[in-house]
Design an enzyme around this catalytic site. Structure first.
Site, mmCIF file in Angstrom:
data_model
loop_
_atom_site.group_PDB
_atom_site.id
_atom_site.type_symbol
_atom_site.label_atom_id
_atom_site.label_comp_id
_atom_site.label_asym_id
_atom_site.label_seq_id
_atom_site.Cartn_x
_atom_site.Cartn_y
_atom_site.Cartn_z
ATOM 1 N N GLN A 155 0.823 -1.200 0.000
ATOM 2 C CA GLN A 155 0.000 0.000 0.000
ATOM 3 C C GLN A 155 0.865 1.262 0.000
ATOM 4 O O GLN A 155 2.006 1.242 0.450
ATOM 5 C CB GLN A 155 -0.893 0.010 1.240
ATOM 6 C CG GLN A 155 -1.947 -1.077 1.258
ATOM 7 C CD GLN A 155 -2.457 -1.307 2.657
ATOM 8 O OE1 GLN A 155 -1.867 -2.036 3.433
ATOM 9 N NE2 GLN A 155 -3.588 -0.705 2.989
ATOM 10 N N LYS A 157 1.489 4.726 1.758
ATOM 11 C CA LYS A 157 1.243 5.203 3.113
ATOM 12 C C LYS A 157 1.834 6.600 3.271
ATOM 13 O O LYS A 157 2.857 6.918 2.667
ATOM 14 C CB LYS A 157 1.869 4.254 4.142
ATOM 15 C CG LYS A 157 1.477 2.795 3.981
ATOM 16 C CD LYS A 157 2.257 1.902 4.941
ATOM 17 C CE LYS A 157 2.045 0.436 4.638
ATOM 18 N NZ LYS A 157 2.845 -0.445 5.515
ATOM 19 N N ARG A 227 -1.000 5.961 15.481
ATOM 20 C CA ARG A 227 0.302 5.431 15.858
ATOM 21 C C ARG A 227 0.356 5.162 17.358
ATOM 22 O O ARG A 227 0.007 6.019 18.169
ATOM 23 C CB ARG A 227 1.407 6.411 15.465
ATOM 24 C CG ARG A 227 1.524 6.615 13.968
ATOM 25 C CD ARG A 227 2.716 7.467 13.604
ATOM 26 N NE ARG A 227 3.968 6.871 14.071
ATOM 27 C CZ ARG A 227 5.162 7.178 13.568
ATOM 28 N NH1 ARG A 227 5.265 8.065 12.588
ATOM 29 N NH2 ARG A 227 6.252 6.605 14.041
ATOM 30 N N PHE A 228 0.797 3.968 17.721
ATOM 31 C CA PHE A 228 0.894 3.618 19.137
ATOM 32 C C PHE A 228 2.202 4.083 19.764
ATOM 33 O O PHE A 228 2.431 3.886 20.956
ATOM 34 C CB PHE A 228 0.707 2.113 19.357
ATOM 35 C CG PHE A 228 1.445 1.227 18.380
ATOM 36 C CD1 PHE A 228 2.823 1.126 18.408
ATOM 37 C CD2 PHE A 228 0.750 0.494 17.438
ATOM 38 C CE1 PHE A 228 3.503 0.321 17.515
ATOM 39 C CE2 PHE A 228 1.410 -0.322 16.537
ATOM 40 C CZ PHE A 228 2.795 -0.415 16.583
ATOM 41 N N ASP A 312 1.557 -12.702 4.735
ATOM 42 C CA ASP A 312 2.690 -11.772 4.667
ATOM 43 C C ASP A 312 3.088 -11.239 6.046
ATOM 44 O O ASP A 312 3.612 -10.136 6.164
ATOM 45 C CB ASP A 312 2.343 -10.609 3.733
ATOM 46 C CG ASP A 312 3.586 -9.865 3.258
ATOM 47 O OD1 ASP A 312 4.589 -10.531 2.938
ATOM 48 O OD2 ASP A 312 3.557 -8.620 3.186
ATOM 49 N N HIS A 314 5.556 -10.902 8.246
ATOM 50 C CA HIS A 314 7.015 -11.059 8.262
ATOM 51 C C HIS A 314 7.634 -10.357 9.464
ATOM 52 O O HIS A 314 6.933 -9.845 10.349
ATOM 53 C CB HIS A 314 7.616 -10.539 6.952
ATOM 54 C CG HIS A 314 7.176 -9.149 6.600
ATOM 55 N ND1 HIS A 314 7.540 -8.047 7.339
ATOM 56 C CD2 HIS A 314 6.412 -8.678 5.561
ATOM 57 C CE1 HIS A 314 7.023 -6.955 6.787
ATOM 58 N NE2 HIS A 314 6.327 -7.306 5.715
ATOM 59 N N GLY A 315 8.962 -10.325 9.487
ATOM 60 C CA GLY A 315 9.687 -9.818 10.642
ATOM 61 C C GLY A 315 9.506 -8.348 10.943
ATOM 62 O O GLY A 315 9.760 -7.904 12.067
ATOM 63 N N LYS A 316 9.058 -7.554 9.959
ATOM 64 C CA LYS A 316 8.831 -6.135 10.196
ATOM 65 C C LYS A 316 7.370 -5.835 10.504
ATOM 66 O O LYS A 316 7.013 -4.684 10.729
ATOM 67 C CB LYS A 316 9.304 -5.312 8.985
ATOM 68 C CG LYS A 316 10.821 -5.312 8.837
ATOM 69 C CD LYS A 316 11.283 -4.449 7.671
ATOM 70 C CE LYS A 316 11.026 -2.979 7.900
ATOM 71 N NZ LYS A 316 11.787 -2.446 9.070
ATOM 72 N N ASP A 334 -1.051 -4.065 10.360
ATOM 73 C CA ASP A 334 -0.874 -4.658 9.023
ATOM 74 C C ASP A 334 -1.502 -6.047 8.921
ATOM 75 O O ASP A 334 -0.880 -6.990 8.401
ATOM 76 C CB ASP A 334 0.618 -4.733 8.668
ATOM 77 C CG ASP A 334 1.211 -3.376 8.345
ATOM 78 O OD1 ASP A 334 0.466 -2.384 8.369
ATOM 79 O OD2 ASP A 334 2.425 -3.296 8.085
#
Length: 444
Positions: A155, A157, A227-228, A312, A314-316, A334
């Protein structure tokens, strides 16, 4: 004579300069060094960036590399600066005041960071709609000829500041981004609706989840993610930051290692699995503030990803609060049902045991996952059933979708997609629940 200040950035945390990032102009190697004062009373901003300043240049590179945008936004930023995409230093120098977490990077001549005045640049709806109408040509990175942190993946952003009355814009000085706007690309219709549904489902079953709202800017659907790692205090006209790191930073991996098969899934390289993995994340969780709580969070996160077919993850796509007193997972973000998009590759980012094909996750693979990650099989079975029951309860009947209808920007045309998504997740969750009973009896 070269300006040595051009090769050094101040690292700040709140109103304090805590160290420097230096680029060796001869070797192009990065070094992050903490100040003596921070070494005395501060904390390591990442597990591998230890306070003794003995970490290698690779550790500093991996930390900063992961803090920057990905995908097309990264390429556009590098092109605008006239540097290589791998030139992390120049990119951090440009947008380092609003990266994820509480740490900021600014040119070294700035000897203090306190006393900054709030600067708000409004982003009117008409201006945003016009840019979105032409984003394939102009992108979302540059505004007023200034690069803004635009994180890209599947996406588009855009990081924005939203005040206490809902005005959207860009913040500088004592302000910074508080929300992320996520949009669709032409080849991914309904992606925003998809993520909105999955995020709200996660929230509905009680999992810690980032706060999201759905909105349309003209014809363009958008997900507004709070945003946290940010909190705006209107009385002080200041945004306070909380430090976070993502899974790759926690594991000291580059962004190119966010997938377990870091070299891809081609026949000759698919056996190489040096990237982020569930095994590595579960092992890391044992050293966090509350290992039991962290293990449960990670287990629920992965099982929910399987139920919604978020291949999807993943690590991030996993992060943690990381400061002097805490190392705990952040809310989930996400969350997308990839199965609804045939144009995407349907392969797990991180294997369940040895299996990357989501269609081949059965009782044996779940038991293999438990053994690989040192999880008690009875615990896995119990949490799988509890989580599945929560999901199935939410998706039974019309209550959940009816609640989504209450969102102002949701239209009657969106409901059939929600219903298809519900049916897909319901069927997948039922199947996974049916595997739970036999997991404890499987020997891998």
């Amino acid at each position: 004579m070269a300006n040595t200040n051009a090769y050094q950035l101040n690292v700040s945390y709140g109103d304090e300069i805590i160290g420097t990032v230096t680029l060796d102009s001869t070797t192009n190697l990065l070094r992050l060094s903490y100040s003596p004062q921070w070494q005395q009373h501060g904390f390591a901003i990442s597990p591998h960036l230890q306070l003794n300043n003995r970490h290698t240049p690779e550790v500093a590179y991996n930390y900063l590399d992961n803090a920057l945008p990905e995908g097309e936004a990264r390429k556009l930023l590098a092109e605008k600066l006239g540097v290589s995409e791998k030139n992390v230093y120049s990119q951090v120098q440009t947008i380092g005041s609003d990266l994820a977490g509480a740490v900021a990077f600014k040119p070294a001549p700035e000897t203090q960071v306190d006393g900054a005045q709030p600067v708000f640049r409004p982003l009117e709806e008409a201006e945003l709609i016009e840019r979105l109408d032409n984003k394939e040509e102009f992108g979302l990175l540059t505004w007023d000829d200034k690069p803004r942190l635009s994180v890209a993946g599947v996406q588009d952003k855009l990081n924005v500041f939203i005040d206490d009355v809902g005005c959207i814009g860009f913040g500088d000085g004592s302000l910074c981004s508080t929300h992320i706007l996520k949009f669709e690309k032409k080849n991914c219709p309904n992606l925003v609706l998809n993520e909105f549904f999955c995020m709200k489902l996660s929230e509905a079953i009680g999992l810690p989840t980032a706060n999201v709202t759905f909105r349309r800017f003209g014809p363009h659907p958008a997900l507004i993610v709070k945003r946290f790692d940010r909190k705006y205090i209107a009385d002080k006209k200041k945004v306070f930051r909380r430090h976070v790191i993502d899974g790759c930073q926690a594991l000291n991996l580059s962004r190119d290692h966010k997938y377990e098969r870091n070299l891809g899934d081609g026949r000759d390289v698919q056996h190489i699995r040096d990237g982020a993995s569930l095994e590595k994340l579960f092992k890391f969780s044992q050293g966090m503030s509350s290992p039991v709580e962290s293990t449960k969070w990670l287990l629920q996160w992965q099982l929910f990803n399987l139920m919604i077919s978020n291949y999807d993850s993943h690590g991030k796509n996993v992060s943690l609060y990381f400061d002097k007193h805490n190392a705990r997972f952040t809310p989930a973000y996400d969350l997308v049902n990839i199965a609804m998009f045939p144009q995407f590759k349907h392969v797990l980012a991180m294997a369940m045991g040895d299996e990357f094909d989501p269609n081949d996750i059965h009782t044996y693979q779940l038991a293999d996952f438990a053994e690989t990650c040192n999880i008690d099989k009875r615990l896995l079975s119990r949490i799988l059933v509890e989580l599945a029951d929560s999901v199935l309860n939410q998706l039974s009947g019309c209550t959940f979708i009816n609640e989504l209808k209450e969102q102002p920007s949701i239209t009657v045309e969106d409901i059939p997609y929600f219903e298809a998504l519900r049916d897909n997740i319901f069927a997948r969750t039922e199947y996974l629940k049916a595997q739970a009973e036999d997991i404890p009896s499987i020997t891998v």
